[in-house]
Design a protein around this motif. Structure first.
Motif, PDB file in Angstrom:
ATOM      1  N   ILE A 266      -1.501  -7.585-100.973  1.00 44.70           N
ATOM      2  CA  ILE A 266      -1.045  -8.026-102.283  1.00 44.70           C
ATOM      3  C   ILE A 266      -2.145  -8.885-102.902  1.00 44.70           C
ATOM      4  O   ILE A 266      -2.940  -9.508-102.180  1.00 44.70           O
ATOM      5  N   THR A 267      -2.224  -8.889-104.213  1.00 45.71           N
ATOM      6  CA  THR A 267      -3.155  -9.747-104.942  1.00 45.71           C
ATOM      7  C   THR A 267      -2.335 -10.740-105.757  1.00 45.71           C
ATOM      8  O   THR A 267      -1.548 -10.338-106.630  1.00 45.71           O
ATOM      9  N   ILE A 268      -2.502 -11.995-105.474  1.00 43.63           N
ATOM     10  CA  ILE A 268      -1.716 -13.049-106.126  1.00 43.63           C
ATOM     11  C   ILE A 268      -2.649 -13.876-107.008  1.00 43.63           C
ATOM     12  O   ILE A 268      -3.616 -14.466-106.508  1.00 43.63           O
TER      13      ILE A 268
ATOM     14  N   GLU B  84      -9.712  -5.883 -96.975  1.00 49.35           N
ATOM     15  CA  GLU B  84      -8.845  -4.844 -96.440  1.00 49.35           C
ATOM     16  C   GLU B  84      -7.609  -5.452 -95.795  1.00 49.35           C
ATOM     17  O   GLU B  84      -7.700  -6.299 -94.905  1.00 49.35           O
ATOM     18  N   ASP B  85      -6.441  -5.005 -96.262  1.00 47.80           N
ATOM     19  CA  ASP B  85      -5.157  -5.393 -95.666  1.00 47.80           C
ATOM     20  C   ASP B  85      -4.954  -6.912 -95.637  1.00 47.80           C
ATOM     21  O   ASP B  85      -4.287  -7.441 -94.757  1.00 47.80           O
ATOM     22  N   LYS B  86      -5.532  -7.622 -96.627  1.00 44.76           N
ATOM     23  CA  LYS B  86      -5.404  -9.072 -96.723  1.00 44.76           C
ATOM     24  C   LYS B  86      -4.461  -9.462 -97.861  1.00 44.76           C
ATOM     25  O   LYS B  86      -4.097  -8.646 -98.702  1.00 44.76           O
ATOM     26  N   ILE B  87      -4.075 -10.719 -97.831  1.00 46.03           N
ATOM     27  CA  ILE B  87      -3.377 -11.320 -98.973  1.00 46.03           C
ATOM     28  C   ILE B  87      -4.447 -12.041 -99.777  1.00 46.03           C
ATOM     29  O   ILE B  87      -5.036 -13.017 -99.302  1.00 46.03           O
ATOM     30  N   VAL B  88      -4.711 -11.560-100.980  1.00 45.30           N
ATOM     31  CA  VAL B  88      -5.811 -12.073-101.785  1.00 45.30           C
ATOM     32  C   VAL B  88      -5.259 -12.996-102.861  1.00 45.30           C
ATOM     33  O   VAL B  88      -4.411 -12.602-103.670  1.00 45.30           O
ATOM     34  N   LEU B  89      -5.749 -14.242-102.860  1.00 46.39           N
ATOM     35  CA  LEU B  89      -5.406 -15.202-103.906  1.00 46.39           C
ATOM     36  C   LEU B  89      -6.606 -15.344-104.832  1.00 46.39           C
ATOM     37  O   LEU B  89      -7.747 -15.492-104.362  1.00 46.39           O
ATOM     38  N   ILE B  90      -6.370 -15.263-106.123  1.00 43.97           N
ATOM     39  CA  ILE B  90      -7.431 -15.472-107.101  1.00 43.97           C
ATOM     40  C   ILE B  90      -7.168 -16.807-107.792  1.00 43.97           C
ATOM     41  O   ILE B  90      -6.128 -16.990-108.432  1.00 43.97           O
ATOM     42  N   GLY B  91      -8.088 -17.741-107.612  1.00 42.55           N
ATOM     43  CA  GLY B  91      -7.907 -19.069-108.193  1.00 42.55           C
ATOM     44  C   GLY B  91      -9.231 -19.701-108.539  1.00 42.55           C
ATOM     45  O   GLY B  91     -10.287 -19.055-108.491  1.00 42.55           O
ATOM     46  N   THR B  92      -9.196 -20.972-108.877  1.00 43.98           N
ATOM     47  CA  THR B  92     -10.397 -21.677-109.322  1.00 43.98           C
ATOM     48  C   THR B  92     -10.584 -22.965-108.524  1.00 43.98           C
ATOM     49  O   THR B  92      -9.616 -23.606-108.116  1.00 43.98           O
TER      50      THR B  92
END
Length: 722
Positions: free
Chosen positions: A99-101, A297-305
């Motif tokens: 998932i991309t959060i 790959e197959d990670k939980i990706v957080l996009i932040g600053t």
């Protein structure tokens, strides 16, 4: 102890501290204090959980903003929104992430919203951020109702999850096409530190998942269950207990500062640069890129600053960190089950009361004085051990009641104990006024009965006597004799007491001392040897001073003494009447020490010791073997030595002379009198002075040569005088 004597300690050590700590809890000071104290303990105690390996962060950091500040497609912060689909798309080049959060809010319109809408529809697996707040004017927006119904969660629970008055969903089509939505609100404690989070929040009667909850659910189906005060998340075969507090928040496990700084974070600039090199064909192998796509790959990706200009920092128990780091911690907690349950304050208060009651028993019932002194260490160790045991089970024991209550209890209890024992000591003061040694007085006052009863253990007996003191006293007036004795005895007694020796008595110019009684000390033979050598040095100083001043007579100024030392079992105790008492020693060990002091004259040495002393101290002190003797009244032979110096002060001349002496003694035992005499004569030549011990053995050899000993002669010399 009588009942009325125990009630006062209980009141001072238990009731008063309990009232004070309970009083604080009524004003809520205790909650903030508790959490601050538990932060300290968490820092000191070993960690037992580690950050999830499934979570990574794409970080719009200082480097990213600075590098693309003049870029026509991005510009200064906030970046144009078409960059986010680029970042998200890069993570899906190979096996897509779980998932991309996104921890960045798109609640205002921009010219590039279509890019995000397109990413929502084509890339999928994206969760957008919503912001809830209290206060302000509620502005109805188109589609808000449909968005709230689409992304709200049905919960049947009485848990008071945080409730908000207003909400800002992703704007327009971004929100309507979003695959998922999560709430990014965090709630700091009263001291401004972020320690807790909530899996859900409420608005308009509806429940919405937070970022941590979205990381747990991954956009898949899950159920919730509330049993009394326990809350559970159920996903597939996993049943996760979430220890939610009364305010709907759960305490997070914040790992260590080092782990927080080492959370996998990949710079957005690095991803953009890697993508450009891949698109231009500059790099063909994705694995050689600065940020390879397989990292996601197959990670939980957080996009932040994390850039300072984005103003997204929070205060954590480890200090100031970017908000996305805190969100990552919450996500890891919920995903891995690293959740802490704060036990009720009453648990901590009850635990403290039990420890304080034990303290009353230790201070006022227990008769073992060492335990009284160790009581604070034992109590603190019991508390820290219990706290850590519960912490390993993810339970947080309330700490403020002990941290505040125990010092108050200890100070009050110790003050009262000092007062009561002081009163008892004053009762027995008249018994102890005839004791010479202050240390004996101190110990006797601590445990009078034990000293009266006495005991038997290993000690070192010390005897010293001035050589030819009768001749000295005949030359001096009564005044000068008293002055001489005062100077000599004061100096020698000071050395004795400095080395933990106990003064038994003075017998004229003689000093009798005890080592390892009444306070037992396993180093007593070494302390006695050190005392003897220091007394020799101190007497030299006295002689120098007497000669400088011209005091007394030449014979007095040339004063020398003899010391006898022996260690072994002896009876020691506080003996005498209630009005006249002394601490003394008795037994064969003591008698031998006295005989050795007398025998030192024959061998011309200052310090004569037994084999038991030599074997215990030979690593630190240098001894010279002298003889085998049989003292008056004892059949068993004794091997005797002269204590010469510390090992570091031994000279080659001394060692050579001693080797020659031992060779002579070996021939002496073999009845080779002439050979033995030659060796003994060489000793004085090596030392460049007359050696009394060698001269004594020469005379003995000459006598035995004239009057040979019987066949069964064992070489032991029998002393006929004391």
């Amino acid at each position: 102890m009588k009942q009325n004597k125990i009630l006062i300690p209980i009141f001072l050590m238990v009731v008063i501290p309990t009232l004070i700590t309970t009083f604080l809890s009524f004003f809520r000071f205790s909650t903030t204090l508790d959490r601050k104290l538990s932060d300290v303990f968490f820092h000191l105690l070993p960690t037992h959980h580690f950050f999830s390996k499934d979570i990574v962060i794409i970080d719009i950091d200082e480097q990213s903003i600075a590098k693309y500040a003049d870029h026509p497609e991005l510009g200064q912060w906030p970046w144009k929104r078409h960059i986010y689909p680029t970042l998200i798309g890069y993570t899906k080049l190979l096996t897509p992430p779980k998932i991309t959060i996104i921890d960045i809010m798109f609640t205002e319109r921009s010219d590039y919203d279509d890019a995000i809408v397109s990413a929502n529809e084509s890339l999928g697996g994206i969760s957008h951020a919503a912001n809830f707040r209290n206060g302000g004017i509620v502005i109805p927006r188109k589609g808000m109702q449909s968005i709230s119904e689409k992304f709200s969660v049905k919960l049947e629970t009485s848990i008071p999850f945080p409730n908000y008055e207003n909400v800002a969903f992703p704007i327009g089509q971004i929100g309507e096409t979003a695959p998922m939505i999560h709430v990014v609100n965090v709630i700091a404690d009263g001291d401004g530190i972020l320690r807790r989070f909530s899996p859900f929040v409420r608005w308009n009667g509806l429940y919405f998942p937070t970022l941590a909850m979205q990381a747990f659910a991954l956009g898949e189906r899950y159920d919730t269950l509330t049993q009394e005060s326990d809350f559970y998340l159920i996903k597939d075969d996993l049943r996760r207990h979430v220890p939610v507090g009364k305010d709907g928040l759960v305490r997070a496990y914040f790992y260590t500062e080092e782990e927080l700084r080492n959370i996998p974070r990949y710079s957005a600039a690095g991803i953009i640069d890697s993508l450009e090199k891949l698109n231009t064909g500059e790099v063909e192998d994705p694995n050689s890129l600065l940020v390879p796509p397989q990292l996601f790959e197959d990670k939980i990706v957080l996009i932040g600053t994390s850039a300072a200009s984005t103003h997204d920092d929070v205060v954590t128990p480890h200090g100031l960190f970017p908000g996305v780091i805190a969100q990552a911690v919450f996500a890891s907690n919920l995903r891995e089950g690293h959740l802490l349950k704060e036990l009720p304050e009453s648990y901590g208060i009850i635990f403290t009361i039990l420890v304080l009651l034990i303290g009353v028993l230790v201070l006022f019932i227990n008769q073992w004085h060492l335990l009284k002194n160790l009581y604070p260490i034992v109590a603190i160790s019991l508390f820290v051990g219990s706290f850590y045991f519960l912490y390993r089970m993810d339970l947080v024991l309330s700490t403020y009641s002990f941290v505040l209550g125990f010092p108050i209890s200890y100070l009050l209890g110790f003050a009262y104990l000092t007062y009561t024992e002081g009163r008892e000591k004053r009762k027995f003061n008249h018994i102890l006024r005839n004791l010479v040694d202050p240390e004996v007085v101190s110990v006797a006052l601590e445990n009078m009965e034990s000293l009266k009863q006495g005991g038997e253990w290993e000690i070192t007996a010390f005897f010293s006597d001035v050589a030819g003191f009768s001749s000295i006293s005949e030359e001096l007036s009564a005044t000068d004799l008293a002055k001489l004795l005062n100077e000599y005895l004061s100096a020698m007694t000071k050395v004795l007491k400095t080395n933990a020796g106990t003064l038994d008595k003075y017998i004229g110019d003689a000093i009798v001392g005890i080592f390892s009684a009444p306070i037992q000390n396993k180093e007593h033979p070494k302390l006695a040897c050190k005392t003897a050598l220091e007394m020799v040095t101190e007497l030299e100083h006295l002689r120098v001073e007497w000669n400088r001043r011209g005091d007394y007579t030449p014979l007095a100024r040339a004063m020398v003494f003899r010391i006898g030392l022996n260690c072994g079992q002896a009876k020691v105790g506080f003996m005498g009447t209630d009005s006249l008492a002394s601490y003394t020693m008795m037994g064969d060990t003591v008698n031998l020490a006295a005989r050795l002091e007398a025998a030192a004259k024959d061998y011309g040495v200052s310090i004569l010791v037994s084999e038991s002393i030599q074997s215990s101290c030979k690593e630190e002190f240098h001894f010279r073997f002298l003889d085998w003797i049989r003292v008056k009244g004892k059949e068993a032979p004794v091997k005797i030595y002269s204590l010469e110096s510390f090992q570091k002060d031994v000279s080659s001349q001394m060692l050579k002379a001693e080797k020659e002496y031992e060779s002579g003694f070996s021939l002496y035992l073999k009845r080779n009198w002439e050979g033995a005499i030659e060796h003994f004569k060489n000793v004085s030549k090596i030392l460049e002075k007359e050696d009394v011990s060698s001269h004594l053995l020469i005379k003995r050899c000459q006598m035995l040569f004239q009057n040979p000993p019987p066949v069964d002669w064992d070489g032991v010399y029998t002393r006929t005088s004391k």
